[in-house]
Design a protein around this motif. Structure first.
Motif, short mmCIF file in Angstrom:
data_model
loop_
_atom_site.label_atom_id
_atom_site.label_comp_id
_atom_site.label_asym_id
_atom_site.label_seq_id
_atom_site.Cartn_x
_atom_site.Cartn_y
_atom_site.Cartn_z
N CYS A 23 0.86 -1.19 0.00
CA CYS A 23 0.00 0.00 0.00
C CYS A 23 0.88 1.23 0.00
O CYS A 23 1.79 1.36 0.84
CB CYS A 23 -0.91 0.00 1.22
N SER A 45 -3.69 -9.55 0.71
CA SER A 45 -4.72 -9.62 1.74
C SER A 45 -4.15 -8.97 2.99
O SER A 45 -3.14 -9.44 3.52
CB SER A 45 -5.11 -11.07 2.04
N CYS A 58 -13.33 4.24 -3.79
CA CYS A 58 -12.63 3.55 -4.88
C CYS A 58 -12.67 4.42 -6.14
O CYS A 58 -13.73 4.88 -6.55
CB CYS A 58 -13.29 2.20 -5.15
N CYS A 63 -11.78 -3.87 -4.73
CA CYS A 63 -11.35 -4.72 -3.61
C CYS A 63 -12.56 -5.41 -3.01
O CYS A 63 -13.70 -5.09 -3.32
CB CYS A 63 -10.64 -3.89 -2.54
N GLU A 64 -12.27 -6.36 -2.15
CA GLU A 64 -13.25 -6.89 -1.22
C GLU A 64 -12.81 -6.46 0.17
O GLU A 64 -11.61 -6.42 0.45
CB GLU A 64 -13.31 -8.40 -1.29
N TYR A 65 -13.76 -6.15 1.03
CA TYR A 65 -13.40 -5.71 2.38
C TYR A 65 -14.37 -6.29 3.38
O TYR A 65 -15.52 -6.63 3.05
CB TYR A 65 -13.39 -4.17 2.47
N THR A 75 -17.91 -5.99 -1.77
CA THR A 75 -17.04 -5.52 -2.84
C THR A 75 -17.13 -4.00 -2.97
O THR A 75 -18.17 -3.39 -2.68
CB THR A 75 -17.43 -6.16 -4.20
N ILE A 92 -8.89 -6.38 3.93
CA ILE A 92 -9.06 -6.06 2.52
C ILE A 92 -8.36 -7.13 1.67
O ILE A 92 -7.27 -7.60 2.03
CB ILE A 92 -8.54 -4.63 2.21
N ARG A 93 -9.04 -7.54 0.60
CA ARG A 93 -8.47 -8.49 -0.36
C ARG A 93 -8.47 -7.82 -1.73
O ARG A 93 -9.52 -7.34 -2.19
CB ARG A 93 -9.32 -9.76 -0.45
N VAL A 94 -7.32 -7.77 -2.33
CA VAL A 94 -7.17 -7.11 -3.63
C VAL A 94 -6.55 -8.10 -4.61
O VAL A 94 -5.54 -8.73 -4.31
CB VAL A 94 -6.27 -5.86 -3.50
N THR A 95 -7.19 -8.26 -5.76
CA THR A 95 -6.64 -9.16 -6.77
C THR A 95 -6.07 -8.40 -7.96
O THR A 95 -5.18 -8.89 -8.64
CB THR A 95 -7.71 -10.16 -7.26
N TYR A 98 -6.19 -1.74 -6.24
CA TYR A 98 -7.32 -0.97 -5.71
C TYR A 98 -6.84 0.47 -5.51
O TYR A 98 -6.00 0.75 -4.65
CB TYR A 98 -7.79 -1.58 -4.39
#
Lengths: 105, 105
Positions: A23, A45, A58, A63-65, A75, A92-95, A98
């Protein structure tokens, strides 16, 4: 509506680097003294802790949080915002990347 | 003299992500239309290509760099600048983070 740019601000030239570079953010200050930051979370993650309350907006990617005390992954896509209480945390999960604006207070 | 902040600018909210996240920058635009970027290079050894000529100004941390066509590694510390011709390249080695302002043209 996605915020693609922010005008009339002072930008800190030194980035804040969190989580070994997963980040990265730059602080911005408005003419009235309001502080926000613009940043990006790379694929990872992570768990973020808040001091002041925050609103995460965003601006690209997504992301998913999951807020502390909840069991639900939500999402966030461009234009979406979510709020985190002060002295709390969220996972937070970022693929992809974000990209966000962090609003304080 | 280190440039710690830049005032009166418009900042792009979406970061540019290079080299799998080893370099992250945000574009800024001045009132007169001049564009620069503020960014950070995380620990890595990379080669940057230029389109327009660039001046890299170190604002925190540091790096070693080697311009195309030279055999000499030079160091850049806070307050230092180095210039890269257009359509050229430079190698950069970063062991801590290298925080910079990129001036174009």
């Amino acid at each position: 509506m996605t915020t693609t740019e922010i005008s009339g601000v002072t930008v800190a030239t030194q980035a804040s680097v969190y989580f070994d570079g997963k980040c990265i953010s730059h602080g911005i200050t408005f003419a009235d003294g309001t502080k926000k930051s613009v940043g990006v979370v790379l694929p990872a993650s992570l768990t973020f802790n808040t001091g002041a309350p925050e609103i995460m907006e965003c601006v690209a990617g997504g992301c998913e949080y999951k807020l502390k005390g909840t069991d639900v992954w939500l999402t966030s896509a461009p234009g979406d915002k979510f709020s985190i209480p002060g002295n709390s945390s969220f996972d937070i999960r970022v693929t992809e990347a974000y990209h966000y604006i962090c609003h304080f207070g």
